[in-house]
Write a protein that holds these residues in place. Structure first.
Motif, PDB file in Angstrom:
ATOM      1  N   ASN A 234       0.834  -1.199   0.000  1.00  0.00           N
ATOM      2  CA  ASN A 234       0.000   0.000   0.000  1.00  0.00           C
ATOM      3  C   ASN A 234       0.873   1.255   0.000  1.00  0.00           C
ATOM      4  N   SER A 236       1.062   5.765  -0.500  1.00  0.00           N
ATOM      5  CA  SER A 236       0.387   7.073  -0.496  1.00  0.00           C
ATOM      6  C   SER A 236       1.197   8.051  -1.328  1.00  0.00           C
ATOM      7  N   GLU A 239      -1.371  14.375  -4.210  1.00  0.00           N
ATOM      8  CA  GLU A 239      -2.000  14.739  -5.481  1.00  0.00           C
ATOM      9  C   GLU A 239      -1.157  15.778  -6.210  1.00  0.00           C
ATOM     10  N   ASP A 261      -5.297  -0.866 -13.037  1.00  0.00           N
ATOM     11  CA  ASP A 261      -5.920   0.005 -12.051  1.00  0.00           C
ATOM     12  C   ASP A 261      -7.189  -0.638 -11.506  1.00  0.00           C
ATOM     13  N   ARG A 262      -7.918   0.140 -10.732  1.00  0.00           N
ATOM     14  CA  ARG A 262      -9.106  -0.398 -10.074  1.00  0.00           C
ATOM     15  C   ARG A 262     -10.182  -0.794 -11.073  1.00  0.00           C
ATOM     16  N   ALA A 288       0.089  12.589  -9.860  1.00  0.00           N
ATOM     17  CA  ALA A 288      -1.017  11.754  -9.353  1.00  0.00           C
ATOM     18  C   ALA A 288      -2.300  12.566  -9.246  1.00  0.00           C
ATOM     19  N   ARG A 290      -6.658  12.531  -8.151  1.00  0.00           N
ATOM     20  CA  ARG A 290      -7.584  11.943  -7.185  1.00  0.00           C
ATOM     21  C   ARG A 290      -8.210  10.663  -7.716  1.00  0.00           C
ATOM     22  N   ASP A 292      -6.884   8.417  -9.409  1.00  0.00           N
ATOM     23  CA  ASP A 292      -5.954   7.283  -9.414  1.00  0.00           C
ATOM     24  C   ASP A 292      -6.089   6.425  -8.160  1.00  0.00           C
ATOM     25  N   GLU A 293      -6.783   6.935  -7.142  1.00  0.00           N
ATOM     26  CA  GLU A 293      -6.869   6.224  -5.867  1.00  0.00           C
ATOM     27  C   GLU A 293      -7.659   4.928  -6.036  1.00  0.00           C
ATOM     28  N   LEU A 313      -3.547   2.155  -3.560  1.00  0.00           N
ATOM     29  CA  LEU A 313      -2.911   3.448  -3.807  1.00  0.00           C
ATOM     30  C   LEU A 313      -3.778   4.543  -3.201  1.00  0.00           C
ATOM     31  N   LYS A 314      -3.208   5.287  -2.259  1.00  0.00           N
ATOM     32  CA  LYS A 314      -3.900   6.385  -1.607  1.00  0.00           C
ATOM     33  C   LYS A 314      -3.358   7.697  -2.149  1.00  0.00           C
ATOM     34  N   VAL A 315      -4.248   8.566  -2.659  1.00  0.00           N
ATOM     35  CA  VAL A 315      -3.853   9.868  -3.187  1.00  0.00           C
ATOM     36  C   VAL A 315      -4.243  10.931  -2.168  1.00  0.00           C
TER      37      VAL A 315
END
Length: 875
Positions: A234, A236, A239, A261-262, A288, A290, A292-293, A313-315
């Motif tokens: 994981n 972070s 942005e 990706d998701r 990056a 938003r 992309d999270e 992935l946390k943006v």
């Protein structure tokens, strides 16, 4: 016949021959010899049938028959144009040739050659053709791959007729079926592929009946399924910034990495913001966003298999200014700017004026109480408001709204526009000039917000509809183009600017320009046989415009000015040199100044006689001097550059360069080496490279120009060469100016005792002098007292004694001046030189002109005065 068969030692192809009484010697012969022929499929073959008869003219109906007893196609008649099998008649003999191309298995059988002799005797010969299939690799790729840990068959399928026997080798060593390998008809089965199977296998085929042998070398490459070395974790990312996610695996062949990706979209295909390192599998994310999270999947695969792993992935959301509008206000009133920003966590918002370094604080500003900042929260947004009271023009400009949180900073510019009435403070134009209907531009620039409307007036008359005046206005600037067709267009032009806040006006005076007045003075500064250098003092009246050039008209004495005299024009502030004049010729000159209007009044005529032809003027050496010395960065060479002088009526044919080393002494510079003299052809060169110089040495250089009349005065410089780099590196230095040079045969250590003795003697003398002075003042005794007492007795001894003392004083004064470092010289020291020295010309003078310039005049070939001054101690 028996004799012939024994000689050939081969069986004849005589399968069936029919004889007729009285003609037993007639027969047919098939070549190649032998009743049975074996050929591989795909080969080409030719069979020749010849008749051996007493009379070849009696042979007829010669033909070939196939295994089925039918006639084969006749190539002579065109029947076999597209056939693999055809026959043709022999050209040089009685017989027929059979051609079979690309043998096939069906072509096997007995072929018969048949003919008729003497119309009644039938002749035949036979041959049996057998076709075989050679060893053919039907399914035996030379490159094969297997997966580690799984069964795999190394394929080798062979076709042959007669059938082939197959055996196997691994790395050149034969093997049979065992626990690891099973030899089958179509290959070798590997029960469980290991790394040892990553090698070469040889499939060997042989046919005993035909003796054929072929082998096929097969490279088996063992592939290993991928296995994670570093799994994704994981991550972070702020942005708008960049970051990366790690994913690395082993395998053979090297695995291919794919990031999803998701939404299961392949990030490898989006090269704009996502970059995948094909060697390490690292995913680099640029800028990056938003969106992309979410979950990010790393998929690793090769020809042996695939694996995958998912990470999150946390943006982080940086602050963003979502609303910030420009504002306008009137000078003296109030204006405000409002800035709204978002972010997580909610950002702090403030303002910074362009050109300052410290942002405004919340509340009233200590530096200016007209400015107030307040903040508030509006739902999901942070809001700040900037209020400025009593607006001034200096408040106009950009104001940055700055939003800050843990994710970073965000800045957006807004503008405060301060509206004000027109002003011509930045219009520098106060006057303009024109003449002879020349167009002239008059420009007014009115500063105002909003832009002002500008009108033009002349003597109270609005010029908007005047056809002789064109107006062009843009962005607060107005320009009129005036064509002064008469004197009424000269005068004061007034431009009036107006906007909603006020008005202003500006005046420009348009004057009539004219040609300049006469020159105040013309000086003939430098005159040679072919050139004159002038200097001018401009006219009192420039006609209203700057003087841009000076002109001279000149003619031979006796000519009139109306006969188009010669003319030369020089721009202002350059050397005013008139060239290519004739020696010993009388010229008349007149001069004038020029501005944009034209030439002014020509001056009164002046007549001058040019000097006779002479030696060239002194050349000018191009060099940068410091303390009268030119330094070169090289220890052994120097390139001398110069400019050619006026030739005084005769062309310069060469330059003479002379140089020699000198040494500095208390009496001045003295020659310390051999003089070198050389000639440099001209006009080929104005440079000369001095070579083989001594390091850390001062050289005196002289340069003279020569024509048929003689030599010019010499230009002279002193040159100092650089120290030898090798000597400096070894800790030693060389010098060209030694006061004393120790003998090489005497070690330096032997001089140390003498130095110590000298120092001791100097100290003793100094102590004795102090004691003697003390005796003089205290006891009126001592050496100084005796000398002073004698000097007092001689004061009244008469005129003769006085003259003697005076002569002694002059001598002492002369000696003191000689050794005063070259500052004063009543009797300069003159070096004496041997009369047989062939290099007794071209030496240095003592005045300041010796650096870069020589004496102003000297007869050609006259020996130079070798008189030297001591140089400064820093040389």
């Amino acid at each position: 016949m028996v004799h012939r068969l024994s000689r050939l030692n081969t069986p004849l192809l005589l399968s069936s021959v029919a004889f007729v009484a009285g003609a037993q010697e007639a027969r047919l012969v098939i070549l190649p010899d032998g009743g049975n022929l074996i050929r591989p499929v795909g080969a080409n073959i030719v069979l020749t049938c010849k008749g051996e008869v007493p009379d070849p003219e009696l042979i007829s109906n010669l033909r070939w028959l196939g295994p089925d007893g039918r006639d084969l196609p006749n190539g002579d008649s065109g029947e076999a144009d597209n056939s693999r099998i055809s026959s043709e008649e022999l050209v040089s003999d009685v017989g027929r040739i059979l051609f079979i191309k690309g043998l096939q298995e069906a072509d096997s059988g007995k072929y018969t050659c048949s003919a008729v002799y003497t119309s009644s005797q039938r002749l035949e010969a036979h041959v049996n053709l057998t076709t075989i299939v050679g060893i053919t690799w039907e399914d035996a790729p030379t490159e094969q791959s297997a997966i580690f840990g799984q069964p795999y068959k190394v394929r080798c399928v062979v076709r042959a007729n007669p059938p082939a026997t197959i055996d196997w080798q691994k790395n050149g060593v034969g093997f049979t079926t065992n626990n690891h390998y099973v030899i089958e008809n179509d290959g070798v089965l590997i029960r469980e592929v290991s790394l040892e199977d990553d090698t070469y296998f040889t499939c060997r085929a042989r046919v005993q009946t035909t003796g054929q042998l072929e082998d096929r070398r097969i490279r088996v490459e063992v592939f290993i399924p991928p296995e994670f070395i570093r799994e994704p974790v994981n991550t972070s990312i702020v942005e708008g910034e960049g970051g990366f996610m790690e994913c690395q695996a082993s395998g053979k062949p090297d695995p291919v990495y794919t990031w999803l990706d998701r939404n299961n979209q392949n990030l490898n295909l989006n090269r704009e913001r996502f970059i995948v390192d094909e060697q390490t599998g690292r995913l680099t994310i640029i800028d990056a966003k938003r969106t992309d999270e979410g979950e990010i999947k790393c998929l690793v695969e090769n020809r042996a298999g695939k694996i995958e792993k998912t990470a999150f992935l946390k943006v982080i959301m940086k602050p963003v200014v979502v609303e910030y509008l420009n504002a306008s206000g009137i000078m003296g009133r109030e204006v405000s700017l409002t800035c709204k920003a978002s972010g997580d966590p909610l950002p702090e918002v403030t303002f910074l004026k362009e050109g300052t370094l410290i942002p405004y604080t919340i509340g009233v500003q200590n530096s200016d109480d007209r400015i107030i900042v307040d903040t508030s929260r509006e739902g999901e947004y942070a809001q700040a408001r900037l209020v400025i009271r009593d607006l001034m023009r200096s408040d106009d400009g950009l104001y940055a709204c700055i939003a800050k949180n843990n994710g970073g900073n965000y800045t957006k510019n807004g503008h405060i526009t301060v509206e004000f009435p027109p002003s011509f403070a930045l219009t520098p134009m106060r006057e303009a000039w024109s003449w002879d209907n020349h167009l002239v531009n008059l420009t007014c620039r009115a500063e105002s917000i909003p832009n002002a409307t500008i009108s033009w007036f002349l003597n109270g008359r609005n010029l908007e509809n005047d056809y002789n005046i064109l107006t062009n206005a843009f962005n607060g600037e107005s320009t009129i183009t005036v064509t002064p067709i008469d004197l009424s267009y000269y005068g004061t032009y007034r431009c009036l600017a107006m906007n909603i806040h006020g008005k202003d006006e500006h005046a420009i005076e348009l004057r009539e320009a004219r040609a300049p007045g006469p020159l105040l003075q013309t000086k003939f500064e430098t005159i040679t046989a072919t050139t004159i250098t002038f200097n001018f003092i401009g006219p009192m009246d420039n006609g209203g415009l700057p003087i841009e050039a000076f002109a001279v008209q000149y003619k031979l004495a006796g000519q009139v000015w109306e006969e188009k005299p010669l003319q030369r024009v020089w721009p202002v502030d350059i050397p005013y040199i008139l060239e290519n004049l004739e020696p010993q010729t009388i010229y008349s000159f007149r001069f004038a100044a020029k501005n944009q209007v034209g030439y002014g009044e020509w001056s009164r005529e002046e007549t001058h006689t040019m000097p006779k032809r002479a030696a060239p003027e002194e050349p000018y050496i191009i060099a940068k001097t410091e303390n009268k010395v030119v330094s070169t960065p090289y220890p052994d060479r120097y390139e001398l550059l110069w400019s050619a002088p006026p030739n005084n009526g005769e062309p310069i044919d060469y330059f003479e360069v002379a140089y020699y080393p000198v040494r500095n002494t208390s009496a001045g510079l003295i020659e310390a080496g051999q003089l070198v003299r050389t000639q440099v052809p001209y006009p080929a060169n104005v440079r000369f490279e001095m070579k083989n110089l001594k390091a850390d040495t001062i050289y005196r250089i002289e340069l003279r120009a020569h024509n048929v009349i003689g030599f010019s005065a010499p230009a002279e410089i002193l040159l100092r060469t650089a120290k030898d780099a090798a000597a400096v590196e070894l800790g030693t230095t060389t010098t060209a100016l030694p006061r004393e040079t120790a003998s090489p045969s005497q070690p330096q250590s032997k001089t140390i005792p003498y130095v110590i003795i000298g120092v001791i003697v100097a100290i003793l003398v100094f102590i004795a002098l102090i004691i003697d002075v003390s005796c003089y003042f205290v006891n009126k005794k001592g050496l100084i007292y005796i000398i002073c007492n004698r000097s007092g007795r001689n004061k009244g001894s008469g005129r003769k004694g006085s003259n003697k003392n005076s002569a002694l004083m002059d001598k002492d004064e002369h000696k003191a001046l000689r050794f005063a470092g070259g500052k004063l010289h009543k009797n300069p020291v003159t070096a004496r030189w041997p009369t047989n020295n062939p290099h007794n010309t071209g030496l240095l003078a003592t005045d300041d002109r010796s650096i870069g310039r020589g004496p102003t005049s000297r007869e050609p070939h006259q020996p130079l005065n070798r008189r030297f001054e001591p140089l400064h101690s820093d040389i």
